[in-house]
Design a protein around this motif. Structure first.
Motif, PDB file in Angstrom:
ATOM      1  N   UNK A  67      37.084  35.237  27.013  1.00  0.00           N
ATOM      2  CA  UNK A  67      38.501  35.597  27.059  1.00  0.00           C
ATOM      3  C   UNK A  67      38.685  37.111  26.982  1.00  0.00           C
ATOM      4  N   UNK A  68      37.869  37.782  26.171  1.00  0.00           N
ATOM      5  CA  UNK A  68      37.937  39.239  26.068  1.00  0.00           C
ATOM      6  C   UNK A  68      37.613  39.873  27.418  1.00  0.00           C
ATOM      7  N   UNK A  69      36.544  39.396  28.040  1.00  0.00           N
ATOM      8  CA  UNK A  69      36.132  39.946  29.337  1.00  0.00           C
ATOM      9  C   UNK A  69      37.180  39.633  30.400  1.00  0.00           C
ATOM     10  N   UNK A  70      37.700  38.400  30.399  1.00  0.00           N
ATOM     11  CA  UNK A  70      38.682  38.003  31.407  1.00  0.00           C
ATOM     12  C   UNK A  70      39.930  38.856  31.336  1.00  0.00           C
ATOM     13  N   UNK A  71      40.372  39.177  30.136  1.00  0.00           N
ATOM     14  CA  UNK A  71      41.575  39.990  29.994  1.00  0.00           C
ATOM     15  C   UNK A  71      41.418  41.359  30.642  1.00  0.00           C
ATOM     16  N   UNK A  72      40.261  41.963  30.485  1.00  0.00           N
ATOM     17  CA  UNK A  72      40.032  43.270  31.081  1.00  0.00           C
ATOM     18  C   UNK A  72      39.733  43.171  32.581  1.00  0.00           C
ATOM     19  N   UNK A  73      39.031  42.101  32.970  1.00  0.00           N
ATOM     20  CA  UNK A  73      38.642  41.963  34.360  1.00  0.00           C
ATOM     21  C   UNK A  73      39.841  41.720  35.264  1.00  0.00           C
ATOM     22  N   UNK A  74      40.843  41.022  34.762  1.00  0.00           N
ATOM     23  CA  UNK A  74      42.045  40.744  35.543  1.00  0.00           C
ATOM     24  C   UNK A  74      42.740  42.033  35.972  1.00  0.00           C
ATOM     25  N   UNK A  75      42.573  43.084  35.174  1.00  0.00           N
ATOM     26  CA  UNK A  75      43.236  44.354  35.485  1.00  0.00           C
ATOM     27  C   UNK A  75      42.506  45.173  36.536  1.00  0.00           C
ATOM     28  N   UNK A  76      41.310  44.731  36.936  1.00  0.00           N
ATOM     29  CA  UNK A  76      40.536  45.458  37.941  1.00  0.00           C
ATOM     30  C   UNK A  76      41.192  45.287  39.313  1.00  0.00           C
ATOM     31  N   UNK A  77      41.300  46.375  40.052  1.00  0.00           N
ATOM     32  CA  UNK A  77      41.893  46.316  41.379  1.00  0.00           C
ATOM     33  C   UNK A  77      41.070  45.417  42.291  1.00  0.00           C
ATOM     34  N   UNK A  78      41.745  44.517  42.965  1.00  0.00           N
ATOM     35  CA  UNK A  78      41.077  43.600  43.878  1.00  0.00           C
ATOM     36  C   UNK A  78      40.826  42.232  43.283  1.00  0.00           C
ATOM     37  N   UNK A  79      40.988  42.082  41.968  1.00  0.00           N
ATOM     38  CA  UNK A  79      40.784  40.793  41.316  1.00  0.00           C
ATOM     39  C   UNK A  79      42.132  40.096  41.191  1.00  0.00           C
ATOM     40  N   UNK A  80      42.242  38.902  41.768  1.00  0.00           N
ATOM     41  CA  UNK A  80      43.501  38.167  41.725  1.00  0.00           C
ATOM     42  C   UNK A  80      43.628  37.325  40.467  1.00  0.00           C
ATOM     43  N   UNK A  81      42.544  36.695  40.025  1.00  0.00           N
ATOM     44  CA  UNK A  81      42.611  35.827  38.851  1.00  0.00           C
ATOM     45  C   UNK A  81      41.218  35.632  38.268  1.00  0.00           C
ATOM     46  N   UNK A  82      41.200  35.407  36.939  1.00  0.00           N
ATOM     47  CA  UNK A  82      39.942  35.111  36.244  1.00  0.00           C
ATOM     48  C   UNK A  82      40.204  33.931  35.324  1.00  0.00           C
ATOM     49  N   UNK A  83      39.423  32.882  35.487  1.00  0.00           N
ATOM     50  CA  UNK A  83      39.582  31.690  34.662  1.00  0.00           C
ATOM     51  C   UNK A  83      38.345  31.486  33.795  1.00  0.00           C
ATOM     52  N   UNK A  84      38.586  31.076  32.539  1.00  0.00           N
ATOM     53  CA  UNK A  84      37.492  30.711  31.645  1.00  0.00           C
ATOM     54  C   UNK A  84      37.298  29.203  31.758  1.00  0.00           C
ATOM     55  N   UNK A  85      36.084  28.799  32.138  1.00  0.00           N
ATOM     56  CA  UNK A  85      35.827  27.378  32.379  1.00  0.00           C
ATOM     57  C   UNK A  85      34.677  26.881  31.512  1.00  0.00           C
ATOM     58  N   UNK A  86      34.726  25.586  31.199  1.00  0.00           N
ATOM     59  CA  UNK A  86      33.635  24.949  30.464  1.00  0.00           C
ATOM     60  C   UNK A  86      33.328  25.661  29.166  1.00  0.00           C
ATOM     61  N   UNK A  87      32.053  25.846  28.853  1.00  0.00           N
ATOM     62  CA  UNK A  87      31.672  26.457  27.569  1.00  0.00           C
ATOM     63  C   UNK A  87      31.862  27.971  27.541  1.00  0.00           C
ATOM     64  N   UNK A  88      32.233  28.573  28.691  1.00  0.00           N
ATOM     65  CA  UNK A  88      32.430  30.012  28.701  1.00  0.00           C
ATOM     66  C   UNK A  88      32.119  30.682  30.026  1.00  0.00           C
TER      67      UNK A  88
END
Length: 553
Positions: A67-88
């Motif tokens: 979740x920490x990584x996803x929050x920052x990764x979503x802000x990267x230009x060109x990234x539309x969405x980041x989902x956390x799935x399964x165990x991580x």
């Protein structure tokens, strides 16, 4: 955005999170996380398990770290969405423009796309074929000729310093028998018992006579020596010519005879003696290879003072080590299983780590059947015959499609067919089709340089095509690391399938609507970038296998 760019971005995010106190990963260097295609495309464009890998070190639940990584990764230009799935797991979806931008990246990179530095720092000696210079190359040598050269290309493409080497077995009793066979043919006689009866020996004899018309007038010992040496030289020239036709070139041709004439065998035994691995028994000199797992100790010098082939093997290994090759890879035939233990024991006796400094691969048998088998010379199928019958591309590609450790049976007539059932034709046709699209687009005035808008590449077949194009560098890196060229061949077949599907669904050239030619749009121009990107990756992949990429078929 390429997977390499995503990997670098993820490493930056992890570093930022550590600096911000959101993660605690100690002082160890954060490596670039691995990014791969998810098996299910509905899960996004890319996926990484970095949170699972680092959770224990960070002292966190993997999903919380993700979740920490996803929050920052979503802000990267060109990234539309980041989902956390399964165990991580982190599933990443790119914006259309970011995903489509890969087409331009590939075209601008050209032949360099797919090349990398994953094997940088390795200094490798790659020995393969090493057939005795007593006859032509036959089908038994062909598999390693194709795979060995493809391994060389893959290692080079991933940053390794690799030297391909052919070991010429031009010493010992076999060469004396060969010389006697050549001399007998020069005299119009049958080869002696235990000699070489093949028709090629008569050809070599004629070449020796042309070089030395006085051969038959010389004393026996002198004539035998000349017949042996010139016959070997002529046979090696024939072998080189055959390999040139097969697209295989060696950096080094190493003569076994030089080991004996230069005193390398004696020096090798002295070095091994200094390291405490030599034992003398029954008048012979032995190398105590059982200390390092071999099934029995090996004789280096017989009781009669004659060196064994194993003595040459030991001296040759030390030669490779002295020439600065930290890694020695041996690609051997199916009848050489016994060499694995003894070669690794030599490495250990020489002070090397058998698990690091030497790799021995055994290639299984291959046979090629078909209509022209009855025209082969005797029961031998020579590489020259295969090239004339089937052709370089079909042979090299077909051999590259399968792991070397599996027996292989091919149908020569099937390999000659120009149909989609023939994998090499299927892949080459995809390249020729892409080249044809580019030619016809140019005739219609569709030019890449006039526009590139990757956000227009929204058709499902375009997303699928871009996805597999982006996976090419990973496939190359993995194939090089595992010494498995078949991964590239199977990738190219998948790429060809997606390209053909895209070709059927999407137009690069303007079509005719109501009897009138459509206006050229930026979509046509952008699709031309995608077409040319596919063409480039197909060409790059085929080149790694030593197969041509034809413009027309």
């Amino acid at each position: 955005m390429t997977p390499e760019e995503l990997s670098v971005a993820l490493r930056g995010i992890l570093t930022e999170a550590v600096d911000a106190g959101e993660l605690s990963l100690g002082t160890s260097m954060i490596e670039a996380p691995r990014v791969e295609r998810p098996k299910n495309r509905d899960h996004g464009d890319w996926s990484t398990n970095v949170a699972l890998q680092l959770a224990k070190k960070a002292g966190m639940n993997p999903r919380d770290l993700a979740a920490v990584v996803a929050g920052r990764l979503t802000a990267i230009e060109g990234v539309a969405a980041v989902d956390v799935a399964g165990p991580g797991f982190l599933n990443i979806t790119l914006e259309a423009a970011s995903a489509g931008g890969l087409a331009r990246t590939i075209v601008e990179a050209g032949r360099e796309f797919g090349r990398g530095r994953s094997e940088a720092g390795r200094v490798v000696n790659l020995e393969f074929i090493s057939a005795n210079p007593t006859g032509p190359l036959h089908i038994g040598h062909t598999r390693w000729a194709a795979l060995g050269d493809s391994m060389r290309r893959l290692l080079d493409a991933t940053g390794a310093q690799v030297t391909s080497e052919y070991y010429i077995n031009d010493a010992g009793a076999q060469m004396d028998k060969y010389g006697a066979s050549v001399l007998a043919r020069a005299r119009g006689q049958e080869p002696p018992e235990g000699g070489y009866p093949g028709p090629d020996v008569a050809l070599r004899a004629a070449e020796v006579l042309a070089a030395r018309p006085d051969l038959l007038d010389l004393p026996e010992d002198e004539a035998l020596e000349i017949a042996r040496d010139l016959g070997c030289t002529a046979q090696l020239a024939a072998i080189r010519s055959t390999l040139d036709g097969f697209g295989v070139h060696f950096d080094v041709w190493f003569s076994e005879r030089t080991l004996h004439e230069g005193g390398a065998v004696e020096k090798a035994i002295a070095r091994l003696r200094e390291q405490g691995h030599i034992v003398e028994s029954d008048g012979a000199i032995w190398l105590r290879t059982t200390t390092f797992g071999d099934d029995k100790d090996r004789v280096l010098i017989r009781a009669n003072g004659e060196p064994t082939y194993f003595a040459s093997d030991a001296a040759y290994y030390l030669s490779k080590k002295d020439r600065g090759f930290t890694e020695k890879i041996y690609l051997l035939g199916a009848d050489h299983h016994g060499y694995i233990g003894r070669l690794k024991a030599i490495a250990a006796c020489a002070g090397d780590d058998p698990d690091v400094n030497i790799e021995v691969r055994i290639g299984q048998l291959v046979d090629i059947g078909g209509e022209r088998m009855g025209k082969r010379r005797g029961n031998a199928l020579y590489l020259d015959d295969l090239l004339e019958w089937i052709g370089t591309d079909a042979i090299r590609y077909s051999l590259a499609r399968y792991p070397a450790d599996s027996p292989l049976s091919l149908d020569g007539e099937e390999l000659r067919k120009r149909s989609n059932d023939n994998p090499v034709f299927y892949v080459q046709y995809a390249h020729a089709r892409a080249a044809g699209v580019a030619r016809l687009a140019a005739e219609d005035g569709v030019r890449r340089e006039d526009a590139f808008d990757p956000s227009l590449l929204t058709h499902p077949t375009e997303a699928a095509l871009l996805a597999i194009l982006g996976d090419f560098p990973r496939v190359v890196a993995q194939a090089a690391h595992l010494y498995e060229p078949h991964r590239v061949a199977r990738y190219l077949e998948g790429l060809a399938a997606r390209f053909h599907k895209w070709y059927d669904e999407c137009r690069v050239r303007p079509g005719v609507v109501d009897g009138r030619l459509e206006e050229t749009t930026d979509l046509h121009r952008t699709r031309l970038w995608l077409n040319d990107a596919t063409r480039q990756v197909l060409a790059n992949g085929l080149d790694l296998l030593g197969v041509s990429a034809p413009e027309r078929l």
